[in-house]
Motif scaffolding. Sequence first.
Motif, mmCIF file in Angstrom:
data_model
loop_
_atom_site.group_PDB
_atom_site.id
_atom_site.type_symbol
_atom_site.label_atom_id
_atom_site.label_comp_id
_atom_site.label_asym_id
_atom_site.label_seq_id
_atom_site.Cartn_x
_atom_site.Cartn_y
_atom_site.Cartn_z
ATOM 1 N N TYR A 174 0.841 -1.200 0.000
ATOM 2 C CA TYR A 174 0.000 0.000 0.000
ATOM 3 C C TYR A 174 0.881 1.257 0.000
ATOM 4 O O TYR A 174 0.587 2.234 -0.695
ATOM 5 N N TYR A 175 1.956 1.204 0.778
ATOM 6 C CA TYR A 175 2.885 2.341 0.826
ATOM 7 C C TYR A 175 3.491 2.591 -0.555
ATOM 8 O O TYR A 175 3.577 3.739 -1.012
ATOM 9 N N LEU A 224 -5.862 18.362 9.023
ATOM 10 C CA LEU A 224 -5.803 16.900 8.910
ATOM 11 C C LEU A 224 -4.363 16.413 8.805
ATOM 12 O O LEU A 224 -4.025 15.336 9.295
ATOM 13 N N ALA A 225 -3.517 17.206 8.173
ATOM 14 C CA ALA A 225 -2.113 16.813 7.993
ATOM 15 C C ALA A 225 -1.330 16.845 9.306
ATOM 16 O O ALA A 225 -0.406 16.048 9.510
ATOM 17 N N MET A 226 -1.695 17.763 10.202
ATOM 18 C CA MET A 226 -0.896 18.013 11.406
ATOM 19 C C MET A 226 -0.588 16.781 12.248
ATOM 20 O O MET A 226 0.578 16.541 12.582
ATOM 21 N N PRO A 227 -1.571 15.957 12.627
ATOM 22 C CA PRO A 227 -1.245 14.829 13.505
ATOM 23 C C PRO A 227 -0.310 13.807 12.856
ATOM 24 O O PRO A 227 0.507 13.191 13.543
ATOM 25 N N TYR A 228 -0.413 13.655 11.528
ATOM 26 C CA TYR A 228 0.463 12.697 10.837
ATOM 27 C C TYR A 228 1.892 13.214 10.776
ATOM 28 O O TYR A 228 2.851 12.459 10.988
ATOM 29 N N GLY A 248 0.978 12.801 5.598
ATOM 30 C CA GLY A 248 0.896 14.208 5.974
ATOM 31 C C GLY A 248 1.131 15.128 4.785
ATOM 32 O O GLY A 248 0.412 16.119 4.605
ATOM 33 N N LEU A 249 2.120 14.798 3.938
ATOM 34 C CA LEU A 249 2.413 15.626 2.775
ATOM 35 C C LEU A 249 1.256 15.632 1.781
ATOM 36 O O LEU A 249 0.935 16.678 1.200
ATOM 37 N N THR A 250 0.642 14.465 1.559
ATOM 38 C CA THR A 250 -0.476 14.425 0.605
ATOM 39 C C THR A 250 -1.603 15.351 1.077
ATOM 40 O O THR A 250 -2.242 16.019 0.263
ATOM 41 N N SER A 253 8.076 6.341 10.237
ATOM 42 C CA SER A 253 7.911 7.778 10.028
ATOM 43 C C SER A 253 7.578 8.107 8.578
ATOM 44 O O SER A 253 6.782 9.023 8.309
ATOM 45 N N ASP A 254 8.166 7.368 7.628
ATOM 46 C CA ASP A 254 7.930 7.663 6.212
ATOM 47 C C ASP A 254 6.450 7.577 5.856
ATOM 48 O O ASP A 254 5.949 8.387 5.068
ATOM 49 N N ALA A 255 5.753 6.592 6.409
ATOM 50 C CA ALA A 255 4.329 6.424 6.099
ATOM 51 C C ALA A 255 3.524 7.617 6.600
ATOM 52 O O ALA A 255 2.685 8.173 5.871
#
Length: 223
Positions: free
Chosen positions: A71-72, A120-124, A109-111, A102-104
């Motif tokens: 999936y990654y 929504l990005a912040m917690p990731y 987060g970047l997407t 961390s990469d996942a």
Amino acid sequence: MDHLNQGIQYMQEQKYEEAAQSFTKAIDENPNEPLGYINFGNLLLHMNDPERAERFFEKAIEVDQDAATAYYGLGNVYYEQEQYEKAQKPFQQAIQKGLEESDAYYMLGLTLLYQEQFKLAMPYLLRATELSPEDAEIHFQYGMCLAQVDLIDDAIGTFHKVIQLNDEHSDAHYNLGVALLYKEDPHQAMQHFEKALEIQPDHMLASHAKAKVEEALSQDSEE
């Protein structure tokens, strides 16, 4: 050494044709094992062949629906093509399937960041910083996210952390300068704009910001 590990070694040595042959043999020997397909997908993605990479990651998922790294990999296929909304789901699935790396979290987060879904990005991105506390770029993107939701003090602290990890990060200096302007501290801001330009003389944003601050300070001194 088995064909799978041999292929990985060839990839590390940039012997891509030999790596492809090894992964093909690994798949032939274990067609119901997802790792052969996943590694072949990674190889194809590395060789800028996203369409074929996508098929290999999908095959890996077909073989094993719990193959988190498949999936990654699929998320990376879409991310590399700037299909951020499409990339979001497989990155989420990778985490749900147990990819606690961390990469996942960073890529998910970047997407969201690039879709301007900052809250929504912040917690990731935060989780990614926790898993890779020494990675300056992850902290930088988290700082950018904080700035976008007007958590300026937190953003300033995060940009300081980036600079602590990598003092040559010109964008961190520039964005720290911008954040300091929000806090009405033009003199400190100027230092970071100057540092950004020292590191990267063609940093147009820093150059423009520095000129604006100089103009404002000049006007203040004349009044």
